[in-house]
Scaffold this active site. Structure first.
Site, PDB file in Angstrom:
ATOM      1  N   HIS A 329      -8.120   4.952   5.920  1.00 56.72           N
ATOM      2  CA  HIS A 329      -7.492   6.281   5.946  1.00 56.72           C
ATOM      3  C   HIS A 329      -6.700   6.528   4.664  1.00 56.72           C
ATOM      4  O   HIS A 329      -6.873   7.571   4.004  1.00 56.72           O
ATOM      5  CB  HIS A 329      -6.582   6.369   7.176  1.00 56.72           C
ATOM      6  N   GLU A 330      -5.841   5.580   4.293  1.00 54.12           N
ATOM      7  CA  GLU A 330      -5.003   5.784   3.109  1.00 54.12           C
ATOM      8  C   GLU A 330      -5.832   5.788   1.828  1.00 54.12           C
ATOM      9  O   GLU A 330      -5.547   6.557   0.896  1.00 54.12           O
ATOM     10  CB  GLU A 330      -3.909   4.721   3.053  1.00 54.12           C
ATOM     11  N   HIS A 333      -7.109   9.203   1.258  1.00 58.97           N
ATOM     12  CA  HIS A 333      -6.187  10.125   0.585  1.00 58.97           C
ATOM     13  C   HIS A 333      -6.273   9.957  -0.933  1.00 58.97           C
ATOM     14  O   HIS A 333      -6.264  10.949  -1.680  1.00 58.97           O
ATOM     15  CB  HIS A 333      -4.754   9.884   1.056  1.00 58.97           C
TER      16      HIS A 333
END
Length: 478
Positions: A329-330, A333
């Site tokens: 997920h990170e 980003h």
């Protein structure tokens, strides 16, 4: 030719089967006990490698026989993979351990186009596989009978904490220009990007695992194995290029305030780590409990930036699958991907870029994530992820027709008559977008909205998304 190992797994009724048990993945309320029995197809007298390149497992799940195809994840490590730790007097010790014969695999379930698997075979079988939309975990049981393993549904793992867990990114997405989906619809493997990932373990996490560097290393390798599988959908390949364990003390001030920790880690990466180790992206894994519900934080649209191509991740769960999803997920980003909204859909019960972790494990990036990622790549053109630096000494000759994509393959060659895949090169033929899959028709992705799997009972149909050959699971399944 890769020798195939056939392992037959027989389910056994165990006296305590179905009761609660404490495993490495957490407290499990309901599980099945299995006994892997290895049946090798190697000729008598042949030298058997410690970890085979390709394996198959036959097993029964809920009384039904299935076949699990696994292939060693040859691109898991970069060509210059290194490990660093610190002596008690603070000396930096860096080694380049051999990783050619590693024990991490990915694969699928036979006759289930929507299936995936990420398995470690280091000390027994540990990992997860997806079957008919359900996620199952497998791991060895620590019993006198060393062959015993537990298989259980992810939903049967007790929740460690009912409090919500979420990403700390709160950027105002409306400030961005609209994404033009049509411009991203014709991506092929030629567009693939390659991320060399560096992971740092803080001192608190080192102490959390009682200073057991081997256990930390195995956990990290399996989490990257899971990440790598998730990013295949985005045509992004991940290779682990290094691990640093702050075994003596933290090199920065790791604090509960995630933004401050991220800023400090980014500065340390820019001024220290990058000067001694080339890589594209770095993540800090910490045992620190970040303030509020935050379990991860990253800069947005920052891939290749010396300071900002970074993220900080809380080691928030015993289940490595959950932490691996947070890491994915990170990293998303950093690749310009935003949090999913209600209009986004993916093949899992919950999408990887959902802002809050769901009790249904996230397995896939959504259609929105796919578009946003490649919108960022096409517009910003981050240069560091253009180069492919995988270990050439771990790549074996591809085996055509084994129904698995191997190193260097864009498609599984099969026979010379395949109209989509060139059997001589294992590359897609000119003009072809795909070679197989429920949403692949005449070498092209089927139109968005085409039914690819009819519903059973009161469930809902699954539909093609127009940008991949697989049949993603409808997120509104019962």
């Amino acid at each position: 030719m890769i020798e195939v190992l056939l392992v037959t797994i027989c389910l056994a009724a165990f006296p305590y089967q179905g009761s609660s048990i404490i495993l490495e993945s957490g407290n499990v309320n309901d599980y099945e006990v299995i006994y892997p029995r290895k049946v090798t197809a190697l000729p008598k007298g042949a030298v058997q490698p410690k970890y085979e390149d390709a394996m198959q497992y036959e097993l029964k799940v809920n009384g039904e026989p299935v076949v699990l195809h696994l292939e060693k994840n040859k691109g898991l490590f970069s060509k210059d993979y290194s490990e660093t730790h610190y002596s008690p007097d603070g000396r930096k010790i860096t080694t380049n351990p051999p990783v050619e014969d590693h024990c991490y695999y990915h694969g699928r379930i036979e006759n289930d186009a929507d299936s995936t698997a990420s398995i470690s075979a280091c000390n027994g079988l540990k990992g997860h596989f997806k079957l008919q939309g359900e996620t199952y975990l497998i791991e060895p049981l620590k019993l006198s009978d060393s062959e015993a393993h537990a298989v259980f549904k992810f939903e049967n793992v007790e929740k460690e904490d009912e409090a919500p867990k979420m990403c700390g990114v709160t950027q105002n997405w409306e400030s961005y220009e609209p994404i033009k989906k049509a411009s991203q619809s014709n991506l092929t493997p030629e567009h693939q990007r390659y991320i060399e990932l560096f992971l740092v373990v803080d001192h608190g996490m080192f102490m959390k695992y009682n200073g057991n560097s081997d256990k930390i290393r195995r956990r990290i390798h399996q989490m990257v194995n899971i990440m790598k599988e998730a990013y295949r959908y985005l045509y992004i390949d991940i290779a682990l290029t290094g691990v640093e364990i702050w075994s003596n003390k933290d090199m920065i001030n790791v604090q509960p305030a995630a933004p401050q920790t991220l800023d400090s880690f980014g500065e340390w990466r820019k001024t220290d780590l990058l000067n001694r180790k080339s890589h594209d992206n770095a993540q800090l894994l910490t045992s620190t409990d970040f303030n509020g519900p935050t379990i991860g934080l990253a800069y947005v649209g920052s891939m290749c930036d010396p300071k900002r191509s970074t993220a900080v991740i809380e080691d928030h769960s015993e289940t490595d699958l959950l932490v691996a999803v947070t890491m994915a997920h990170e990293l998303g980003h950093n690749l310009g991907i935003r949090h999913d909204t209600g209009s986004c859909s993916c093949g899992g019960y919950s999408c990887i870029m959902a802002p809050v972790i769901s009790h249904d494990i996230a397995k896939y990036f959504s259609d929105c994530s796919y578009i946003q990622c490649w919108d960022f790549i096409m517009k910003d053109n981050p240069q560091c992820i253009l180069n492919k630096q995988l270990r050439t000494d771990t790549v074996s000759t591809p085996v055509s027709g084994n129904e698995l994509l191997e190193a260097g393959e864009e498609c599984d060659c099969g026979t010379p008559g395949n109209p989509c895949c060139d059997a001589a090169t294992c590359k897609l033929r000119p003009g072809a977008q795909c070679a197989e899959g429920l949403c692949c028709d005449q070498c092209r992705f089927m139109k968005e909205g085409t039914v690819c799997r009819r519903a059973r009972g009161d469930d809902m149909d699954d539909y093609c998304n127009g940008i991949s050959a697989g049949c993603p699971r409808n997120p509104f399944h019962a």
